[in-house]
Design a protein around this motif. Sequence first.
Motif, PDB file in Angstrom:
ATOM      1  N   ALA A 114      -4.205  -5.138 -13.662  1.00 41.04           N
ATOM      2  CA  ALA A 114      -3.215  -4.460 -12.819  1.00 41.04           C
ATOM      3  C   ALA A 114      -3.427  -2.956 -12.830  1.00 41.04           C
ATOM      4  CB  ALA A 114      -1.809  -4.805 -13.297  1.00 41.04           C
ATOM      5  N   LEU A 115      -3.713  -2.404 -13.983  1.00 41.94           N
ATOM      6  CA  LEU A 115      -3.913  -0.952 -14.080  1.00 41.94           C
ATOM      7  C   LEU A 115      -5.126  -0.518 -13.267  1.00 41.94           C
ATOM      8  CD1 LEU A 115      -2.982   1.708 -15.307  1.00 41.94           C
ATOM      9  CD2 LEU A 115      -4.439   1.214 -17.293  1.00 41.94           C
ATOM     10  N   ARG A 116      -6.199  -1.314 -13.317  1.00 47.08           N
ATOM     11  CA  ARG A 116      -7.393  -0.970 -12.524  1.00 47.08           C
ATOM     12  C   ARG A 116      -7.080  -0.989 -11.033  1.00 47.08           C
ATOM     13  NH1 ARG A 116     -10.105  -4.366 -16.314  1.00 47.08           N
ATOM     14  NH2 ARG A 116     -10.171  -6.065 -14.793  1.00 47.08           N
ATOM     15  N   VAL A 117      -6.395  -2.033 -10.578  1.00 41.21           N
ATOM     16  CA  VAL A 117      -6.069  -2.142  -9.150  1.00 41.21           C
ATOM     17  C   VAL A 117      -5.127  -1.019  -8.731  1.00 41.21           C
ATOM     18  CG1 VAL A 117      -4.957  -3.576  -7.395  1.00 41.21           C
ATOM     19  CG2 VAL A 117      -6.436  -4.645  -9.103  1.00 41.21           C
ATOM     20  N   TRP A 118      -4.125  -0.741  -9.556  1.00 38.61           N
ATOM     21  CA  TRP A 118      -3.154   0.306  -9.247  1.00 38.61           C
ATOM     22  C   TRP A 118      -3.834   1.664  -9.126  1.00 38.61           C
ATOM     23  CZ3 TRP A 118       1.451   0.706  -7.283  1.00 38.61           C
ATOM     24  CH2 TRP A 118       2.222   1.849  -7.491  1.00 38.61           C
ATOM     25  N   ASN A 119      -4.714   1.969 -10.052  1.00 40.36           N
ATOM     26  CA  ASN A 119      -5.412   3.251 -10.017  1.00 40.36           C
ATOM     27  C   ASN A 119      -6.348   3.372  -8.826  1.00 40.36           C
ATOM     28  OD1 ASN A 119      -4.169   4.210 -12.323  1.00 40.36           O
ATOM     29  ND2 ASN A 119      -5.794   3.497 -13.700  1.00 40.36           N
ATOM     30  N   ASP A 120      -6.868   2.242  -8.361  1.00 42.25           N
ATOM     31  CA  ASP A 120      -7.807   2.250  -7.235  1.00 42.25           C
ATOM     32  C   ASP A 120      -7.100   2.175  -5.877  1.00 42.25           C
ATOM     33  OD1 ASP A 120      -9.935   2.397  -8.960  1.00 42.25           O
ATOM     34  OD2 ASP A 120     -10.378   0.244  -8.906  1.00 42.25           O
ATOM     35  N   SER A 121      -5.796   1.968  -5.878  1.00 37.26           N
ATOM     36  CA  SER A 121      -5.055   1.813  -4.623  1.00 37.26           C
ATOM     37  C   SER A 121      -4.605   3.166  -4.084  1.00 37.26           C
ATOM     38  CB  SER A 121      -3.836   0.907  -4.835  1.00 37.26           C
ATOM     39  OG  SER A 121      -4.237  -0.388  -5.243  1.00 37.26           O
ATOM     40  N   ALA A 122      -4.580   3.270  -2.768  1.00 37.01           N
ATOM     41  CA  ALA A 122      -4.159   4.503  -2.103  1.00 37.01           C
ATOM     42  C   ALA A 122      -2.661   4.457  -1.818  1.00 37.01           C
ATOM     43  CB  ALA A 122      -4.928   4.661  -0.799  1.00 37.01           C
ATOM     44  N   PRO A 123      -2.033   5.611  -1.548  1.00 40.30           N
ATOM     45  CA  PRO A 123      -0.629   5.596  -1.122  1.00 40.30           C
ATOM     46  C   PRO A 123      -0.456   4.695   0.103  1.00 40.30           C
ATOM     47  CG  PRO A 123      -1.326   7.826  -1.641  1.00 40.30           C
ATOM     48  CD  PRO A 123      -2.571   6.983  -1.667  1.00 40.30           C
ATOM     49  N   VAL A 149       1.011  -2.682  -2.571  1.00 36.72           N
ATOM     50  CA  VAL A 149       0.894  -2.934  -4.011  1.00 36.72           C
ATOM     51  C   VAL A 149       2.088  -2.295  -4.695  1.00 36.72           C
ATOM     52  CG1 VAL A 149      -0.547  -2.714  -6.066  1.00 36.72           C
ATOM     53  CG2 VAL A 149      -1.621  -2.850  -3.798  1.00 36.72           C
ATOM     54  N   LEU A 150       2.846  -3.096  -5.429  1.00 36.15           N
ATOM     55  CA  LEU A 150       4.042  -2.610  -6.118  1.00 36.15           C
ATOM     56  C   LEU A 150       3.881  -2.806  -7.619  1.00 36.15           C
ATOM     57  CD1 LEU A 150       6.723  -4.176  -3.768  1.00 36.15           C
ATOM     58  CD2 LEU A 150       5.958  -1.795  -3.802  1.00 36.15           C
ATOM     59  N   LEU A 162       1.467  -6.513 -11.088  1.00 35.43           N
ATOM     60  CA  LEU A 162       1.601  -6.014  -9.723  1.00 35.43           C
ATOM     61  C   LEU A 162       2.135  -7.112  -8.817  1.00 35.43           C
ATOM     62  CD1 LEU A 162      -1.893  -4.281  -9.318  1.00 35.43           C
ATOM     63  CD2 LEU A 162       0.278  -3.118  -9.780  1.00 35.43           C
ATOM     64  N   GLN A 163       2.840  -6.672  -7.778  1.00 36.98           N
ATOM     65  CA  GLN A 163       3.186  -7.580  -6.691  1.00 36.98           C
ATOM     66  C   GLN A 163       2.481  -7.088  -5.435  1.00 36.98           C
ATOM     67  OE1 GLN A 163       7.131  -7.656  -4.652  1.00 36.98           O
ATOM     68  NE2 GLN A 163       7.189  -9.806  -5.279  1.00 36.98           N
ATOM     69  N   PHE A 164       1.908  -8.032  -4.681  1.00 36.73           N
ATOM     70  CA  PHE A 164       1.226  -7.715  -3.431  1.00 36.73           C
ATOM     71  C   PHE A 164       2.047  -8.288  -2.278  1.00 36.73           C
ATOM     72  CE2 PHE A 164      -1.946  -8.197  -6.764  1.00 36.73           C
ATOM     73  CZ  PHE A 164      -2.673  -7.027  -6.652  1.00 36.73           C
ATOM     74  N   ILE A 165       2.190  -7.508  -1.203  1.00 33.97           N
ATOM     75  CA  ILE A 165       2.890  -7.966   0.002  1.00 33.97           C
ATOM     76  C   ILE A 165       1.989  -7.710   1.191  1.00 33.97           C
ATOM     77  CG2 ILE A 165       4.970  -7.804   1.406  1.00 33.97           C
ATOM     78  CD1 ILE A 165       6.414  -6.580  -0.951  1.00 33.97           C
ATOM     79  N   GLU A 168       2.307  -9.843   6.843  1.00 33.22           N
ATOM     80  CA  GLU A 168       3.271 -10.849   7.292  1.00 33.22           C
ATOM     81  C   GLU A 168       4.450 -11.000   6.339  1.00 33.22           C
ATOM     82  OE1 GLU A 168      -0.175 -11.520   7.396  1.00 33.22           O
ATOM     83  OE2 GLU A 168       0.015 -10.795   9.462  1.00 33.22           O
ATOM     84  N   GLY A 169       4.413 -10.273   5.217  1.00 26.74           N
ATOM     85  CA  GLY A 169       5.508 -10.359   4.257  1.00 26.74           C
ATOM     86  C   GLY A 169       5.310 -11.384   3.163  1.00 26.74           C
ATOM     87  N   GLN A 170       4.133 -12.030   3.135  1.00 27.13           N
ATOM     88  CA  GLN A 170       3.845 -12.987   2.074  1.00 27.13           C
ATOM     89  C   GLN A 170       3.640 -12.235   0.758  1.00 27.13           C
ATOM     90  OE1 GLN A 170       3.856 -16.433   2.401  1.00 27.13           O
ATOM     91  NE2 GLN A 170       4.707 -15.901   4.406  1.00 27.13           N
ATOM     92  N   LYS A 171       4.263 -12.741  -0.323  1.00 26.45           N
ATOM     93  CA  LYS A 171       4.229 -12.045  -1.605  1.00 26.45           C
ATOM     94  C   LYS A 171       3.501 -12.868  -2.662  1.00 26.45           C
ATOM     95  CE  LYS A 171       8.733  -9.998  -0.557  1.00 26.45           C
ATOM     96  NZ  LYS A 171      10.146  -9.863  -0.963  1.00 26.45           N
ATOM     97  N   ARG A 172       2.805 -12.168  -3.527  1.00 27.98           N
ATOM     98  CA  ARG A 172       2.185 -12.822  -4.665  1.00 27.98           C
ATOM     99  C   ARG A 172       2.087 -11.820  -5.808  1.00 27.98           C
ATOM    100  NH1 ARG A 172      -3.169 -11.592  -5.640  1.00 27.98           N
ATOM    101  NH2 ARG A 172      -4.225 -10.385  -4.009  1.00 27.98           N
ATOM    102  N   PHE A 173       2.030 -12.352  -7.023  1.00 30.36           N
ATOM    103  CA  PHE A 173       1.867 -11.519  -8.207  1.00 30.36           C
ATOM    104  C   PHE A 173       0.430 -11.620  -8.706  1.00 30.36           C
ATOM    105  CE2 PHE A 173       6.380 -12.613  -8.218  1.00 30.36           C
ATOM    106  CZ  PHE A 173       6.964 -11.379  -8.436  1.00 30.36           C
ATOM    107  N   ILE A 174      -0.016 -10.598  -9.389  1.00 30.55           N
ATOM    108  CA  ILE A 174      -1.333 -10.685 -10.018  1.00 30.55           C
ATOM    109  C   ILE A 174      -1.289 -11.809 -11.046  1.00 30.55           C
ATOM    110  CG2 ILE A 174      -0.894  -9.016 -11.890  1.00 30.55           C
ATOM    111  CD1 ILE A 174      -3.740  -7.917 -11.280  1.00 30.55           C
ATOM    112  N   SER A 175      -2.313 -12.613 -11.097  1.00 30.82           N
ATOM    113  CA  SER A 175      -2.277 -13.812 -11.933  1.00 30.82           C
ATOM    114  C   SER A 175      -2.217 -13.469 -13.419  1.00 30.82           C
ATOM    115  CB  SER A 175      -3.517 -14.677 -11.665  1.00 30.82           C
ATOM    116  OG  SER A 175      -4.700 -13.976 -12.002  1.00 30.82           O
ATOM    117  N   GLY A 176      -1.457 -14.266 -14.154  1.00 34.21           N
ATOM    118  CA  GLY A 176      -1.402 -14.137 -15.600  1.00 34.21           C
ATOM    119  C   GLY A 176      -0.413 -13.124 -16.132  1.00 34.21           C
ATOM    120  N   MET A 177       0.293 -12.416 -15.259  1.00 32.31           N
ATOM    121  CA  MET A 177       1.182 -11.362 -15.743  1.00 32.31           C
ATOM    122  C   MET A 177       2.470 -11.939 -16.319  1.00 32.31           C
ATOM    123  SD  MET A 177       3.005  -9.797 -12.331  1.00 32.31           S
ATOM    124  CE  MET A 177       4.501  -9.420 -13.219  1.00 32.31           C
TER     125      MET A 177
END
Length: 233
Positions: A114-123, A149-150, A162-165, A168-177
């Motif tokens: 999650a930290l890697r994805v968060w750091n690599d994500s843009a505003p 990315v939330l 992390l939560q991804f939306i 279309e509004g479909q939501k998922r969490f990063i696996s294993g969290m």
Amino acid sequence: MVNNPLVAFQEAMQAAGVFLAADTHITPDGQLHRARAADDKAGALSIWYNFHPDAPASGAAGNWRTGARLTWCGKRLQALTSVERETLRLRIEEDKRRAQVATEARHRDAARRALRVWNDSAPAAARHPYLDRKGIAPGIARQSGASLVLPIVDFIGQLRGLQFIDAEGQKRFISGMAKAGHFIPSGGTPSPDRPLWIAEGHATACTLSALQPGVVVIAVRCRKPCQRRHRSP
């Protein structure tokens, strides 16, 4: 003792809501194993199990994603000898320990990813389709590809997942969290000197935060409708 303890264990798993993928076979060696669930996506291993073939045949299993779990024995507890009871007790304790160690390892790995994805994500883009439909500002959201990315954090602010939306509004969490006790800080970080409201979902939390600037609003994943709370936990 049942005629085929392994079959009985598999049936008990299904009765408890732990469904193995059709091509998955249980390894009867008394060790902790991970396996695919019937509804897992490619590469996912949501199920854990531990089957002991020695008398008294016993096992434990669960699904990390759904929370379903069971502890099983092939003999009725009343029919166990004192030696078998002690053997079963020690097995259950060890199975619980192994499952807990594996769960904590999954959570740590998810937090690192999650930290890697968060750091690599843009505003997040101000005109992201989901934000437009909900009428909310990007706020803390970031964006990876087409998905918002939330951050999922604990009460000391440490990133846990992390939560991804998507558009279309479909939501998922990063696996294993780890989800329990963690939240999206949609409207600020909890503090002792500000009222705290808990909402179900980021969009609702953002709307409440805009309406009540003096209130901290966090979003949690609820099984039942959330209630607003006017105190810090």
